[in-house]
Design an enzyme around this catalytic site. Structure first.
Site, short mmCIF file in Angstrom:
data_model
loop_
_atom_site.label_atom_id
_atom_site.label_comp_id
_atom_site.label_asym_id
_atom_site.label_seq_id
_atom_site.Cartn_x
_atom_site.Cartn_y
_atom_site.Cartn_z
N SER A 116 8.18 4.35 17.64
CA SER A 116 8.67 5.64 17.17
C SER A 116 8.88 6.59 18.34
O SER A 116 8.16 6.53 19.34
CB SER A 116 7.63 6.23 16.22
OG SER A 116 7.87 7.60 16.02
N ASN A 144 8.73 14.53 5.06
CA ASN A 144 9.95 14.57 5.87
C ASN A 144 11.04 15.40 5.20
O ASN A 144 11.10 15.52 3.98
CB ASN A 144 10.45 13.15 6.14
CG ASN A 144 9.46 12.36 6.99
OD1 ASN A 144 8.91 11.37 6.53
ND2 ASN A 144 9.20 12.82 8.19
N SER A 201 0.83 -1.20 0.00
CA SER A 201 0.00 0.00 0.00
C SER A 201 0.87 1.25 0.00
O SER A 201 0.46 2.30 -0.46
CB SER A 201 -0.94 0.02 1.21
OG SER A 201 -0.19 -0.08 2.40
N ASN A 202 2.08 1.13 0.55
CA ASN A 202 2.99 2.28 0.53
C ASN A 202 4.40 1.80 0.22
O ASN A 202 5.38 2.27 0.79
CB ASN A 202 2.93 3.00 1.90
CG ASN A 202 3.66 4.31 1.87
OD1 ASN A 202 3.79 4.94 0.82
ND2 ASN A 202 4.18 4.74 3.02
N LYS A 222 2.37 5.71 8.43
CA LYS A 222 3.29 6.53 9.24
C LYS A 222 3.21 8.02 8.99
O LYS A 222 4.08 8.77 9.46
CB LYS A 222 4.72 6.05 8.99
CG LYS A 222 5.11 6.13 7.53
CD LYS A 222 6.57 5.81 7.30
CE LYS A 222 6.94 6.03 5.86
NZ LYS A 222 8.34 5.81 5.56
N TYR A 259 -1.25 8.88 14.73
CA TYR A 259 -0.16 7.98 14.34
C TYR A 259 0.64 7.57 15.59
O TYR A 259 0.84 6.38 15.85
CB TYR A 259 0.77 8.66 13.31
CG TYR A 259 2.12 7.99 13.24
CD1 TYR A 259 2.25 6.72 12.71
CD2 TYR A 259 3.26 8.62 13.75
CE1 TYR A 259 3.48 6.08 12.68
CE2 TYR A 259 4.49 7.99 13.73
CZ TYR A 259 4.61 6.73 13.19
OH TYR A 259 5.82 6.10 13.17
N LYS A 314 1.01 3.81 17.63
CA LYS A 314 2.25 3.13 18.03
C LYS A 314 2.23 2.86 19.54
O LYS A 314 2.64 1.79 20.00
CB LYS A 314 3.48 3.99 17.67
CG LYS A 314 3.76 4.07 16.18
CD LYS A 314 4.28 2.75 15.64
CE LYS A 314 4.51 2.78 14.14
NZ LYS A 314 4.89 1.47 13.57
N ASN A 342 14.87 9.78 13.80
CA ASN A 342 14.54 10.18 12.41
C ASN A 342 15.38 9.41 11.40
O ASN A 342 16.49 9.83 11.07
CB ASN A 342 14.75 11.69 12.25
CG ASN A 342 13.70 12.51 12.98
OD1 ASN A 342 13.58 12.43 14.20
ND2 ASN A 342 12.93 13.26 12.24
N ARG A 354 16.71 17.69 15.11
CA ARG A 354 16.28 16.29 15.19
C ARG A 354 17.50 15.37 15.27
O ARG A 354 18.59 15.75 14.86
CB ARG A 354 15.48 15.88 13.93
CG ARG A 354 14.16 16.60 13.77
CD ARG A 354 13.14 16.19 14.83
NE ARG A 354 11.86 16.88 14.64
CZ ARG A 354 11.56 18.07 15.13
NH1 ARG A 354 12.45 18.74 15.82
NH2 ARG A 354 10.37 18.60 14.93
N GLY A 394 2.33 21.41 15.36
CA GLY A 394 2.64 20.10 15.96
C GLY A 394 4.12 19.81 16.08
O GLY A 394 4.51 18.85 16.73
N1 UDP Z 1 11.06 20.36 8.05
C1 UDP Z 1 11.17 21.47 7.22
N2 UDP Z 1 10.70 21.37 5.94
C2 UDP Z 1 10.13 20.23 5.44
C3 UDP Z 1 10.03 19.11 6.29
C4 UDP Z 1 10.50 19.21 7.60
O1 UDP Z 1 11.67 22.52 7.63
O2 UDP Z 1 9.72 20.23 4.27
C5 UDP Z 1 11.60 20.43 9.43
C6 UDP Z 1 10.59 20.15 10.52
O3 UDP Z 1 9.96 21.36 10.93
C7 UDP Z 1 11.49 19.55 11.62
C8 UDP Z 1 12.57 18.81 10.84
O4 UDP Z 1 12.58 19.42 9.54
O5 UDP Z 1 12.10 20.55 12.38
C9 UDP Z 1 12.32 17.30 10.68
O6 UDP Z 1 11.02 17.09 10.16
P1 UDP Z 1 10.54 15.65 9.68
O7 UDP Z 1 9.14 15.79 9.16
O8 UDP Z 1 11.55 15.07 8.75
O9 UDP Z 1 10.58 14.78 11.01
P2 UDP Z 1 9.73 14.93 12.37
O10 UDP Z 1 9.13 16.29 12.43
O11 UDP Z 1 8.74 13.85 12.30
O12 UDP Z 1 10.73 14.73 13.45
#
Ligand code: UDP
Length: 339
Positions: free
Chosen positions: A124, A198, A34-35, A84, A148, A152, A178, A230, A293
């Protein structure tokens, strides 16, 4: 050993499949695609030079899942399958609970029926939610902030209850920070559906010319350059952590939770710089408001895994950028499932 991998064609599952085959295990992949793409399985076989069984099955399809357990002796399960995408889980919570929680329930019932009581579960760091306890250790209370993450966490609780009812289970819960990067061959990697959520897959698509510029979500966080921090971990380090967890399962019954991270934090702009250096391409970006978020900083305290699994991440953000770039360059359209 005979290891059944749910979600074995997905991003983490495909890399785990390679290291398991190379470590001499027999692998049985169950995936509903599916993904993910069946092409990943072809590539895995090419890298490992060894065939393996695979089935298109959804975990909630009990008869189909039972047929797999009837066809193969299974010593342990690595459970990667699951939806996810945080944003999608907010829009479609029931889909996430059904797919992730119901799928896992049927998997565990089936395992119990067939006397298989060894499981490594992909959890996660999202289960920690918005915590001030950074770096975060496993004793930090869970407080997931979206469906999500809650799916988990529910699975973790379900495993805990199952272990209490039958302490002969061997369970390792791995909380990923990550995951980024790709196998060094550039043949398998992360193939996001549509616009990547991401950071690293998005940067990679900007570098290869598929997207014009990166949206940097906020530069007013209380961090060294104002952007989010991260704990990025190379997918090969991550899957090596699964091999270590498998050894732990063999040591005896138990229910153990481990963070898999490097312990090091990288900001968005530091990741952009690392990728520019690895790809020799400019990554144009614009600063946008914060993404709802998101937390300012998330990093792991990985000492428990170091101590008990004798595992430690070895690859740095330059390795992660280089390997992501190799995969992206060799496969600008991923496995080609997005047309
Ligand atoms: N981020 C960003 N631009 C994007 C995607 C993510 O600036 O297009 C930032 C996001 O705000 C976070 C970091 O990159 O600070 C990692 O985000 P990601 O979605 O990869 O992982 P998660 O937030 O789930 O830890």
């Amino acid at each position: 050993m005979n290891i059944l991998l749910t979600g074995g064609a997905g991003y983490i599952g495909s890399h785990a499949c390679v290291v398991l085959l190379e470590a001499g295990h027999d692998v049985i992949v169950v995936d509903d695609f599916s993904n993910s793409s069946p092409e990943a399985l072809v590539r895995i076989e090419g890298i490992a030079g060894k065939p393996f069984a695979h089935y298109r099955v959804h975990l909630a399809d009990r008869p189909a899942l039972r047929a797999v357990f009837e066809a193969h002796p299974v010593d342990a399960v690595m459970h990667f399958a699951g939806f996810k995408a945080v944003g999608e889980s907010v829009e479609k919570p029931l889909l996430y609970y059904w797919n992730n929680v119901t799928g896992t329930t049927v998997l565990l019932e089936t395992m119990a029926d067939f006397g298989v009581r060894n499981i490594v579960f992909s959890s996660s760091a999202t289960v920690y939610g918005d915590t001030d306890r950074v770096p975060t250790d496993e004793l930090c209370p869970a407080a997931p902030t979206n469906p999500y993450g809650r799916s988990k966490w529910m699975i973790e609780l379900m495993l805990q209850d199952l272990f209490r009812s039958d302490p002969s289970w061997h369970m390792a819960i791995l909380r990923y920070f990550n995951p980024v990067g790709a196998h060094e061959s550039g043949l398998i990697g992360e193939d996001p559906n549509g616009i990547p959520n991401n950071l690293v897959p998005y940067i990679a698509q900007v570098a290869v010319g598929k997207r014009e510029w990166l949206r940097v979500f906020g530069n007013d966080y209380p961090t060294r350059d104002g952007t989010g921090i991260r704990d990025y971990i190379h997918v090969m380090d991550l899957v090596e952590g699964h091999l270590a967890a498998l050894d732990k399962l063999a040591a005896g019954p138990g229910f153990d939770v481990y963070n898999l991270g490097t312990g090091k934090g990288t900001s968005v702009l530091e990741m952009v710089a690392a990728f520019e250096s690895a790809s020799a391409r400019k990554i144009p970006y614009r600063i946008l408001p914060r993404r709802p978020g998101d937390v300012a900083v998330s990093t792991a305290d990985p000492t428990r895994a170091q101590r008990e699994l004798h595992w430690q991440a070895r690859r740095d953000i330059h390795d992660m950028s280089r390997d992501t770039w190799r995969w992206q360059m060799q496969n600008p359209d991923g496995y080609g499932r997005n047309g």
